[in-house]
Scaffold this active site. Structure first.
Site, PDB file in Angstrom:
ATOM      1  N   CYS A  34       4.809 -11.398   3.970  1.00  0.00           N
ATOM      2  CA  CYS A  34       3.775 -10.439   3.592  1.00  0.00           C
ATOM      3  C   CYS A  34       2.420 -11.107   3.415  1.00  0.00           C
ATOM      4  O   CYS A  34       2.319 -12.318   3.290  1.00  0.00           O
ATOM      5  CB  CYS A  34       4.118  -9.784   2.250  1.00  0.00           C
ATOM      6  SG  CYS A  34       5.678  -8.906   2.193  1.00  0.00           S
ATOM      7  N   CYS A  65       6.511  -7.706   7.223  1.00  0.00           N
ATOM      8  CA  CYS A  65       6.740  -6.588   6.299  1.00  0.00           C
ATOM      9  C   CYS A  65       6.323  -5.275   6.954  1.00  0.00           C
ATOM     10  O   CYS A  65       5.285  -5.183   7.595  1.00  0.00           O
ATOM     11  CB  CYS A  65       5.917  -6.834   5.033  1.00  0.00           C
ATOM     12  SG  CYS A  65       5.878  -5.457   3.874  1.00  0.00           S
ATOM     13  N   CYS A  68       2.952  -3.907   4.572  1.00  0.00           N
ATOM     14  CA  CYS A  68       1.604  -4.491   4.677  1.00  0.00           C
ATOM     15  C   CYS A  68       1.241  -4.944   6.095  1.00  0.00           C
ATOM     16  O   CYS A  68       0.088  -5.285   6.351  1.00  0.00           O
ATOM     17  CB  CYS A  68       1.432  -5.642   3.689  1.00  0.00           C
ATOM     18  SG  CYS A  68       2.336  -7.167   4.092  1.00  0.00           S
TER      19      CYS A  68
END
Length: 184
Positions: A34, A65, A68
């Site tokens: 992330c 991810c 995000c």
């Protein structure tokens, strides 16, 4: 990889957007990486690794991810399902609910249920129980652990629930299964 220092940790737990693209973090239990600003559940400190860039994370076997989108690209549902499977495989012995799985795999419980079922033809709970029962079979064949301990190691809350699920899947109790290997 970079060190997980106090500054980087604070950026992660405070979702500091100013640190985006300065470093990325990966969660070892999910193999997801992330941006520091990601609003997913904060990982445990001990499960966090730091990468200089997306390429380093990808080369280390981490996937981007879904929430995000650290690579700037939308994560496909197929990749997300693989992330979910990896998380379940790495954590099957823990207390897992759909909500816990969703939080750790960076999605909502309802979306996770829908997408996982669509791509695997089974619910996350069915997948989890199947994996637990496979692990139980292994332990029954390879150890002399008592049944309650095997149930616990495989993530079952109670021996009776373990016995019920085992019998439903294999048409015999765990004890009958274990005894069938002793006589071979």
């Amino acid at each position: 990889m970079l060190a997980l220092n106090k500054t980087r940790w604070q950026a992660i737990i405070k979702n500091d957007k100013s640190m985006d693209n300065i470093f990325f973090y990966g969660v070892t239990t999910t193999k997801i990486f992330c941006k520091p600003s990601c609003h997913s559940k904060a990982p445990k400190f001990t499960n966090t690794v730091i990468f200089q860039n997306q390429t380093e994370a990808l080369k280390s076997g981490f996937r981007p991810c879904k929430r995000c989108q650290p690579t700037g690209q939308r994560v496909s549902n197929e990749i997300w399902v693989e992330q979910i499977k990896t998380y379940i495989q790495n954590n099957y012995s823990q207390k897992l609910t759909l909500t816990i799985i969703a939080e750790n795999c960076h999605g909502s419980a309802s979306n996770l249920q829908r997408i996982f079922t669509k791509y695997t033809q089974q619910s996350p709970t069915v997948y989890l129980n199947s994996l637990r029962l496979q692990k139980a079979q292994q332990l029954l064949r390879q150890t002399n652990d008592p049944l309650p301990k095997i149930a616990q190691k495989c993530g079952f809350n109670s021996s009776s629930y373990f016995n019920t699920k085992f019998k439903q899947k294999f048409n015999m109790t765990p004890l009958q299964y274990k005894e069938s290997f002793l006589h071979k």
